[in-house]
Motif scaffolding. Structure first.
Motif, PDB file in Angstrom:
ATOM      1  N   SER A  75       1.896 -12.488  -3.789  1.00 43.32           N
ATOM      2  CA  SER A  75       0.453 -12.332  -3.587  1.00 43.32           C
ATOM      3  C   SER A  75       0.097 -10.865  -3.347  1.00 43.32           C
ATOM      4  O   SER A  75      -0.885 -10.352  -3.900  1.00 43.32           O
ATOM      5  CB  SER A  75       0.004 -13.191  -2.407  1.00 43.32           C
ATOM      6  N   ILE A  76       0.903 -10.178  -2.529  1.00 43.24           N
ATOM      7  CA  ILE A  76       0.652  -8.760  -2.269  1.00 43.24           C
ATOM      8  C   ILE A  76       0.807  -7.960  -3.550  1.00 43.24           C
ATOM      9  O   ILE A  76      -0.024  -7.100  -3.873  1.00 43.24           O
ATOM     10  CB  ILE A  76       1.608  -8.251  -1.180  1.00 43.24           C
ATOM     11  N   SER A 128       0.474  -8.977  -6.586  1.00 39.07           N
ATOM     12  CA  SER A 128      -0.621  -9.291  -7.510  1.00 39.07           C
ATOM     13  C   SER A 128      -1.878  -8.503  -7.164  1.00 39.07           C
ATOM     14  O   SER A 128      -2.568  -7.982  -8.061  1.00 39.07           O
ATOM     15  CB  SER A 128      -0.903 -10.796  -7.462  1.00 39.07           C
ATOM     16  N   ARG A 129      -2.196  -8.383  -5.893  1.00 39.08           N
ATOM     17  CA  ARG A 129      -3.376  -7.610  -5.478  1.00 39.08           C
ATOM     18  C   ARG A 129      -3.203  -6.134  -5.790  1.00 39.08           C
ATOM     19  O   ARG A 129      -4.158  -5.449  -6.180  1.00 39.08           O
ATOM     20  CB  ARG A 129      -3.617  -7.822  -3.989  1.00 39.08           C
ATOM     21  N   ALA A 143      -3.654  -5.718  -9.524  1.00 40.49           N
ATOM     22  CA  ALA A 143      -5.061  -5.881  -9.896  1.00 40.49           C
ATOM     23  C   ALA A 143      -5.869  -4.639  -9.568  1.00 40.49           C
ATOM     24  O   ALA A 143      -6.874  -4.348 -10.228  1.00 40.49           O
ATOM     25  CB  ALA A 143      -5.650  -7.092  -9.178  1.00 40.49           C
ATOM     26  N   ALA A 144      -5.446  -3.878  -8.560  1.00 41.27           N
ATOM     27  CA  ALA A 144      -6.132  -2.639  -8.187  1.00 41.27           C
ATOM     28  C   ALA A 144      -5.631  -1.440  -8.970  1.00 41.27           C
ATOM     29  O   ALA A 144      -6.135  -0.327  -8.781  1.00 41.27           O
ATOM     30  CB  ALA A 144      -5.974  -2.380  -6.691  1.00 41.27           C
ATOM     31  N   TYR A 170       2.843  -1.031   1.155  1.00 41.89           N
ATOM     32  CA  TYR A 170       1.709  -1.795   1.664  1.00 41.89           C
ATOM     33  C   TYR A 170       2.008  -2.325   3.065  1.00 41.89           C
ATOM     34  O   TYR A 170       1.170  -2.240   3.970  1.00 41.89           O
ATOM     35  CB  TYR A 170       1.395  -2.945   0.711  1.00 41.89           C
ATOM     36  N   ASP A 190      -6.658  -3.162   2.688  1.00 43.09           N
ATOM     37  CA  ASP A 190      -7.149  -4.321   1.931  1.00 43.09           C
ATOM     38  C   ASP A 190      -8.520  -4.040   1.332  1.00 43.09           C
ATOM     39  O   ASP A 190      -8.814  -4.473   0.214  1.00 43.09           O
ATOM     40  CB  ASP A 190      -7.226  -5.539   2.852  1.00 43.09           C
ATOM     41  N   LEU A 231      -7.997  -1.896  -1.772  1.00 47.77           N
ATOM     42  CA  LEU A 231      -7.484  -2.693  -2.885  1.00 47.77           C
ATOM     43  C   LEU A 231      -8.585  -3.563  -3.490  1.00 47.77           C
ATOM     44  O   LEU A 231      -8.672  -3.702  -4.712  1.00 47.77           O
ATOM     45  CB  LEU A 231      -6.327  -3.571  -2.409  1.00 47.77           C
ATOM     46  N   TYR A 232      -9.435  -4.125  -2.642  1.00 44.06           N
ATOM     47  CA  TYR A 232     -10.525  -4.970  -3.145  1.00 44.06           C
ATOM     48  C   TYR A 232     -11.525  -4.153  -3.959  1.00 44.06           C
ATOM     49  O   TYR A 232     -11.912  -4.556  -5.065  1.00 44.06           O
ATOM     50  CB  TYR A 232     -11.223  -5.644  -1.963  1.00 44.06           C
ATOM     51  N   GLY A 281      -9.922  -3.018  -7.199  1.00 46.06           N
ATOM     52  CA  GLY A 281      -9.755  -4.151  -8.093  1.00 46.06           C
ATOM     53  C   GLY A 281     -11.058  -4.531  -8.781  1.00 46.06           C
ATOM     54  O   GLY A 281     -11.081  -4.836  -9.980  1.00 46.06           O
ATOM     55  N   ARG A 298      -7.768  -9.666 -13.211  1.00 39.27           N
ATOM     56  CA  ARG A 298      -8.560 -10.851 -12.883  1.00 39.27           C
ATOM     57  C   ARG A 298      -9.931 -10.728 -13.552  1.00 39.27           C
ATOM     58  O   ARG A 298     -10.947 -10.503 -12.903  1.00 39.27           O
ATOM     59  CB  ARG A 298      -8.691 -10.974 -11.373  1.00 39.27           C
TER      60      ARG A 298
END
Length: 303
Positions: free
Chosen positions: A81-82, A84-85, A88-89, A100, A139, A142-143, A146, A218
């Protein structure tokens, strides 16, 4: 000289300045980590960028000692999951799962301790919550990045597919056409297709390479493109016709996407305008009313 009439205006200007400085500080916090996407096939996994935000450098150094034990305690699903994020970023600053975890440990240690000290000193709950909010700085970055990459992919995809359809129609193979278009149209989407091509060169099947492309980004339109290409390959449909049809659909999807973005932007503009102007305007109006009624301010405040 009586400066009392100028107090409401000064208070209004001060309130507006505080709001603007806060907004500018948030912008700097986000923009300091916007760097070009690195190619994981070429860049060293643990390479660090000189443009790394200084707060991230501090938290990484603090969390470096404790990160290995925490990383070992994470499950494979959490690590995936980490990762993947991060993908995506766009892997900002060459970020890896290990780095991270180092940042998160450092953020909790630094900002959590700061929040406790602020709370014990009696400076208020608001400052404590602000200190705790910084524990999610990585976080948040990254959001934001992304979302920016998803917007760039959405914007670049229709033009990319148009040129790809023309190139395939001219007689070039699909893989060679992707390489030619990616080289002539640099950007986030070209970087992603280049990674997929290098995976295929290393022996990965086209299906697996495009599935990996789908997971890294995504984006609904790109996911539909991958699905359409896979279906065309299974059914034996002409690839050039399929690309032309997909390109037309992507144009419509891009127009709908931009309309949704515009609709989402209106409330944000209203909120920013209200947060910037409303406090100063209220102070100015209330201050003018108080001064206009000749009320003794010393009496109101017990003087």
């Amino acid at each position: 000289m009586n400066l009392l009439p100028l107090l409401p205006l000064a208070a209004a200007l001060a309130s507006a300045a505080v709001v603007l400085i806060g907004a500018y500080g948030l912008y700097l916090t986000q923009s300091q980590t916007r760097v070009p996407v690195d190619d994981p096939a070429e860049a060293p996994v643990a390479a660090k960028s000189d443009d790394t935000f200084f707060l991230h450098k501090i938290t990484e150094r603090i969390g470096r000692r404790f990160a290995p034990s925490i990383l070992a305690s994470l499950s494979d699903r959490q690590k995936a999951s980490i990762a993947s994020r991060i993908e995506a970023a766009g892997r900002p600053d060459g970020l890896t799962t290990e780095r991270y975890v180092q940042r998160k440990v450092g953020e909790v240690a630094v900002y959590g301790t700061l929040a406790v000290l602020v709370l014990l000193s009696g400076n208020g709950l608001v400052l404590t919550l602000m200190a705790l909010a910084f524990t999610g700085l990585t976080d948040l970055n990254l959001y934001v990045q992304g979302r920016e990459r998803a917007d760039q992919v959405q914007t670049q995809l229709p033009d990319f597919l148009d040129v790809l359809a023309v190139t395939v129609s001219a007689g070039m193979s699909f893989r060679a056409a992707i390489g030619r278009v990616a080289a002539s149209m640099p950007g986030v989407l070209s970087d992603e297709f280049t990674i997929a091509l290098r995976q295929m060169e290393l022996g990965t099947s086209r299906r697996e390479a495009f599935e990996s492309l789908r997971r890294r980004n995504r984006n609904e339109s790109l996911s539909k493109f991958v699905t359409a290409i896979q279906q065309a390959e299974e059914l034996g449909a002409p690839l050039s016709d399929t690309l032309v049809d997909i390109s037309k659909d992507m144009r419509l999807a891009d127009a709908q996407y931009m309309r949704r973005k515009a609709q989402q932007l209106n409330p944000r503009v209203t909120m920013v305008t209200a947060a910037t102007m409303l406090p100063g305007l209220l102070i100015l109006i209330i201050g003018s009313m108080v001064l206009g009624t000749d009320i003794n301010l010393g009496t109101l405040f017990g003087g």
